[in-house]
Design an enzyme around this catalytic site. Structure first.
Site, short mmCIF file in Angstrom:
data_model
loop_
_atom_site.label_atom_id
_atom_site.label_comp_id
_atom_site.label_asym_id
_atom_site.label_seq_id
_atom_site.Cartn_x
_atom_site.Cartn_y
_atom_site.Cartn_z
N GLU A 1 21.01 -10.25 -15.69
CA GLU A 1 20.06 -10.54 -14.60
C GLU A 1 19.49 -9.23 -14.03
OE1 GLU A 1 18.78 -13.28 -13.60
OE2 GLU A 1 20.16 -14.94 -14.04
N CYS B 1 16.43 -25.51 -4.32
CA CYS B 1 15.63 -24.28 -4.20
C CYS B 1 14.38 -24.32 -5.08
CB CYS B 1 16.50 -23.07 -4.58
SG CYS B 1 18.00 -22.96 -3.58
N CYS C 1 14.53 -24.12 -0.43
CA CYS C 1 15.56 -25.08 0.02
C CYS C 1 15.48 -25.50 1.49
CB CYS C 1 16.96 -24.64 -0.38
SG CYS C 1 17.54 -23.10 0.36
N SER D 1 27.60 -16.11 4.93
CA SER D 1 28.04 -16.87 6.10
C SER D 1 29.53 -17.21 6.08
CB SER D 1 27.21 -18.13 6.24
OG SER D 1 27.30 -18.92 5.06
N LYS E 1 25.40 -11.32 -4.42
CA LYS E 1 25.71 -12.25 -3.34
C LYS E 1 26.57 -13.38 -3.86
CE LYS E 1 23.35 -15.59 -0.49
NZ LYS E 1 22.12 -16.25 -0.22
N CYS F 1 12.24 -18.91 -0.65
CA CYS F 1 13.01 -19.97 -1.31
C CYS F 1 12.60 -21.29 -0.70
CB CYS F 1 14.51 -19.74 -1.10
SG CYS F 1 15.51 -20.90 -2.07
N LYS G 1 23.10 -13.95 -7.83
CA LYS G 1 23.48 -14.86 -6.75
C LYS G 1 24.31 -15.97 -7.35
CE LYS G 1 21.75 -17.97 -3.24
NZ LYS G 1 20.59 -18.46 -2.51
N ARG H 1 24.23 -23.19 5.23
CA ARG H 1 23.49 -24.44 5.00
C ARG H 1 23.45 -25.28 6.26
NH1 ARG H 1 25.74 -25.57 -1.15
NH2 ARG H 1 24.87 -23.64 -2.02
N ARG I 1 24.10 -26.47 -6.89
CA ARG I 1 23.13 -25.46 -7.35
C ARG I 1 23.58 -24.76 -8.64
NH1 ARG I 1 20.24 -25.97 -2.85
NH2 ARG I 1 20.81 -25.10 -0.81
#
Ligand code: PBG
Length: 330
Positions: free
Chosen positions: A237, A134, A126, A278, A252, A124, A199, A209, A221
């Protein structure tokens, strides 16, 4: 029809002892189900705490080797790597350099642990772009196909370094198939793709982040990550990623999306991963610190719930501690 002779049903009979409960448990949470994400820094001898994620550190490659060795000794089998590059620019140039921090970490780990360790690397842009998105940006828009071409190059560099799985976490359309084509074209048929299939644009990524210094400098995003209101769209997806050649798929975040984990697990032909992100991790850590619950019990309940929903593998910042402190059987 109910009869007055009917015996009471007594589900409690199966809950009478620890041995009995263990015998009839429907869900297993084992060390092999957990994969720790790790943040890699340039340089050497560097170990930095992440303020928003108690217990999580960013490590230079030399120190990463030691931590991964402990994880392997404790029964973990894989690691997911995120890189903190030295330089950022509009195109995320460092992301496709063979000497970037991620390919260097991958090479070092494969050299040291070989086939004993499954190395997964984040694909990715980002952490590499100065705008923090991203993909590539033009007039405030996140471009799709030009971004996919950058991701193809990034994935190839990781495959060359020896990654077992390249893991696109960007959510651009068509990137799984494009990466598959790029890998096969370069002779990396054996390198797998762990696709971040569903995601979501989530508020639970905040601490990451901070850890990866990858917050978007403008906007958000939501034009590429999924809308938290949608579950059916996750199945679309999934269809696409399977068709494009994903070897593993991921949902996620995990905890606020257990229904999506369940639906994907029911339909997927390949193993399903869930990312206990996170914010979910830090929520538990801070709750335990404040005395609102016990860390081990809170973490194990969360992880077990993710397994019960149908995840085969769980990416989690709890993984290392859970394995090393013997919270789980192998
Ligand atoms: C970036 C990426 C993110 C995470 C993994 N890869 C953050 C984001 O999309 O903003 C989040 C992981 C976590 O919160 O633990 N592509």
């Amino acid at each position: 029809m109910t009869s007055s002779f009917e015996l009471p049903r007594r589900p409690r009979r199966l809950r009478r002892s620890e041995a009995l409960r263990g015998l009839v448990a429907e869900t297993d949470l084992l060390r092999r189900h957990l994969v720790p994400p790790r943040f890699v820094l340039p340089g050497s001898g560097r170990r930095e705490a992440v303020a928003s994620m108690p217990g999580v550190e960013r490590l230079s490659v030399d120190l990463l080797l030691g931590e991964v060795e402990h994880d392997l000794e404790a029964g973990l089998r894989a690691v997911m790597l995120f890189g903190l590059p030295e330089t950022k620019d509009a195109r995320g140039s460092a992301a496709t350099e063979a000497e970037d921090i991620l390919p260097r970490a991958v090479r070092a780990l494969k050299e040291r642990f070989g086939a004993d360790l499954v190395v997964m690397s984040d694909v990715c842009l980002c952490p590499y772009t100065d705008h923090g998105h991203c993909g590539l940006v033009q007039d405030g828009e996140i471009l799709n196909d030009p971004s996919v071409r950058r991701l193809q190059d990034m994935a190839r560099v990781h495959a060359e370094a020896g990654a077992d799985f390249v893991c696109p976490s960007d959510m651009m359309d068509g990137r799984v198939g494009a990466i598959r084509t790029a890998l096969d074209g370069a002779g990396f048929e054996h390198t797998g793709i762990l696709a971040y299939t569903a995601k979501y644009a989530s508020a639970f990524y905040g601490p990451f982040r901070d850890a990866a210094s990858s917050a978007p400098a403008f906007g958000d995003r939501r034009s590429y990550q999924m809308d938290p209101r949608n579950a059916r769209e996750a199945l679309r997806e999934l269809d696409l990623d399977l068709e494009e050649g994903a070897d593993l798929v991921m949902v996620k975040p995990a905890l606020a999306y257990l229904d999506v984990v369940r639906r994907v697990a029911e339909l997927s032909e390949v193993p399903v991963c869930a990312y206990n992100v996170s914010g979910e991790y830090s929520m538990v850590q801070l709750a335990a610190r404040e005395g609102l619950g016990e860390l081990r019990a809170l973490a194990l309940e969360v992880l077990t719930a993710i397994r019960r929903a149908g995840a085969d593998l769980i990416l989690s910042y709890h993984a290392s501690q859970a394995a090393r402190e013997g919270w789980l059987p192998a």
